[in-house]
Design a protein around this motif. Structure first.
Motif, short mmCIF file in Angstrom:
data_model
loop_
_atom_site.label_atom_id
_atom_site.label_comp_id
_atom_site.label_asym_id
_atom_site.label_seq_id
_atom_site.Cartn_x
_atom_site.Cartn_y
_atom_site.Cartn_z
N LEU A 60 46.80 26.56 71.39
CA LEU A 60 45.97 26.96 70.72
C LEU A 60 45.34 26.29 69.73
CD1 LEU A 60 43.38 28.54 71.81
CD2 LEU A 60 44.96 30.31 70.36
N ILE A 61 46.29 26.40 68.96
CA ILE A 61 46.57 25.74 67.12
C ILE A 61 45.34 24.20 67.53
CG2 ILE A 61 47.14 25.59 64.91
CD1 ILE A 61 46.70 28.58 65.23
N ASP A 62 46.41 23.70 68.18
CA ASP A 62 45.86 22.47 67.76
C ASP A 62 44.35 21.82 68.34
OD1 ASP A 62 48.35 21.00 67.57
OD2 ASP A 62 49.14 20.87 69.52
N VAL A 63 43.77 23.08 70.00
CA VAL A 63 42.52 22.80 70.14
C VAL A 63 41.84 23.25 69.56
CG1 VAL A 63 41.38 23.30 71.78
CG2 VAL A 63 43.30 22.66 72.28
N MET A 69 35.12 20.73 69.13
CA MET A 69 35.68 20.69 70.58
C MET A 69 34.80 20.08 72.03
SD MET A 69 36.93 23.57 70.66
CE MET A 69 36.53 24.82 70.09
N THR A 70 35.22 19.65 73.16
CA THR A 70 34.06 19.16 73.92
C THR A 70 34.84 20.61 74.72
OG1 THR A 70 36.02 18.53 75.24
CG2 THR A 70 35.16 16.82 73.89
N ASP A 71 33.69 19.70 75.85
CA ASP A 71 33.58 21.58 76.62
C ASP A 71 34.53 21.81 77.01
OD1 ASP A 71 30.10 21.64 76.00
OD2 ASP A 71 30.76 20.64 78.00
N GLU A 72 35.70 20.88 77.84
CA GLU A 72 36.41 20.72 78.15
C GLU A 72 37.51 21.54 77.42
OE1 GLU A 72 40.35 18.19 80.53
OE2 GLU A 72 38.02 17.50 79.72
N LYS A 78 39.81 28.81 75.57
CA LYS A 78 39.39 30.33 76.15
C LYS A 78 40.17 30.94 76.79
CE LYS A 78 33.64 30.03 75.67
NZ LYS A 78 32.89 29.81 76.46
N HIS A 79 40.78 29.26 77.69
CA HIS A 79 42.08 29.93 78.44
C HIS A 79 43.23 30.64 78.15
CE1 HIS A 79 44.60 29.34 82.37
NE2 HIS A 79 45.19 29.57 81.70
N LEU A 80 43.48 29.61 76.82
CA LEU A 80 44.47 29.65 76.20
C LEU A 80 44.98 31.31 75.95
CD1 LEU A 80 45.61 26.33 74.82
CD2 LEU A 80 47.32 27.63 76.11
N ALA A 81 43.50 31.96 75.12
CA ALA A 81 43.60 33.01 73.86
C ALA A 81 43.67 34.27 74.93
CB ALA A 81 41.75 32.39 73.26
N ALA A 82 42.90 33.79 76.57
CA ALA A 82 42.97 34.82 76.94
C ALA A 82 44.03 34.85 78.02
CB ALA A 82 41.63 34.64 78.60
#
Length: 214
Positions: A60-63, A69-72, A78-82
């Motif tokens: 998550l930090i890396d992204v 950020m790209t859409d992907e 969002k997925h990692l945070a959730a």
């Protein structure tokens, strides 16, 4: 013969003792083994969960550290945070994941959703530092929504230590927008003092004070 009887009596006593206590002894040993095995399993499970949380948080930090950020990548964040909030609830990993989720929502201009995430975090976290951060960010969201007085009320009620400089600087920004220059100047001076005390260089505050005039 007397010695033989004595041995026979001892053997008989042992048989009786085993008949009376053998089952409970075996049960106790089984429970003891199960307890040790259960403890080791629990430790291994906790270690596995900690490693999984750490790995997800690093991703998550890396992204989130990418300039754009790209859409992907946004979807991944969002997925990692959730995932961190759902699978590691109550941990600091989950708390920081909520802060990142709120940031993404703000970037998407979903201010109400971001404010809801921050309010929930502020209510549920046990970390004093996280309460400070989430409180200041709630005020920032309110300010972005044009709710200046609500933002100020929140900041004035907020107890801060590590984030006093951030809270006071935000007060100054809001008060400047409200054209209350004297109160803004006071807030900026408090922010400057707090940053200096913590050894943080924040030259932009001097610029903001200069913009207010003498």
């Amino acid at each position: 013969m007397s010695e033989l009887r004595t041995e026979e009596e001892q053997i008989e006593l042992m048989k009786r003792w085993w008949a009376d206590n053998g089952k409970s002894l075996i049960a106790g040993l089984i429970l003891a083994v199960a307890a040790v095995g259960g403890w080791k399993w629990w430790q291994a499970d906790q270690q596995s969960k900690a490693e999984a949380a750490s790995s997800a948080y690093e991703q998550l930090i890396d992204v989130m550290n990418k300039p754009e950020m790209t859409d992907e990548e946004r979807a991944t964040a969002k997925h990692l945070a959730a995932t961190l909030q759902a699978e590691h609830d109550g941990s600091l990993y989950a708390d920081y994941a909520a802060l990142f989720e709120a940031k993404i929502l703000v970037d998407d201009q979903q201010y109400d959703a971001a404010a809801a995430v921050l309010r929930k975090l502020n209510t549920e976290t046990e970390s004093v530092l996280i309460k400070e951060i989430s409180g200041v960010r709630q005020a920032q969201v309110l300010w972005q929504q044009g709710e200046n007085q609500q933002a100020l009320d929140l900041l004035n009620a907020l107890k801060t230590d590590a984030y006093t400089g951030n809270a006071e600087e935000l007060k100054g920004d809001i008060l400047t927008e409200m054209d209350d220059k004297d109160a803004a100047r006071t807030a900026y001076e408090k922010a400057k003092a707090a940053f200096n005390a913590s050894g943080v260089a924040r030259p932009v505050i001097d610029m903001k004070l200069a913009d207010l005039g003498a």
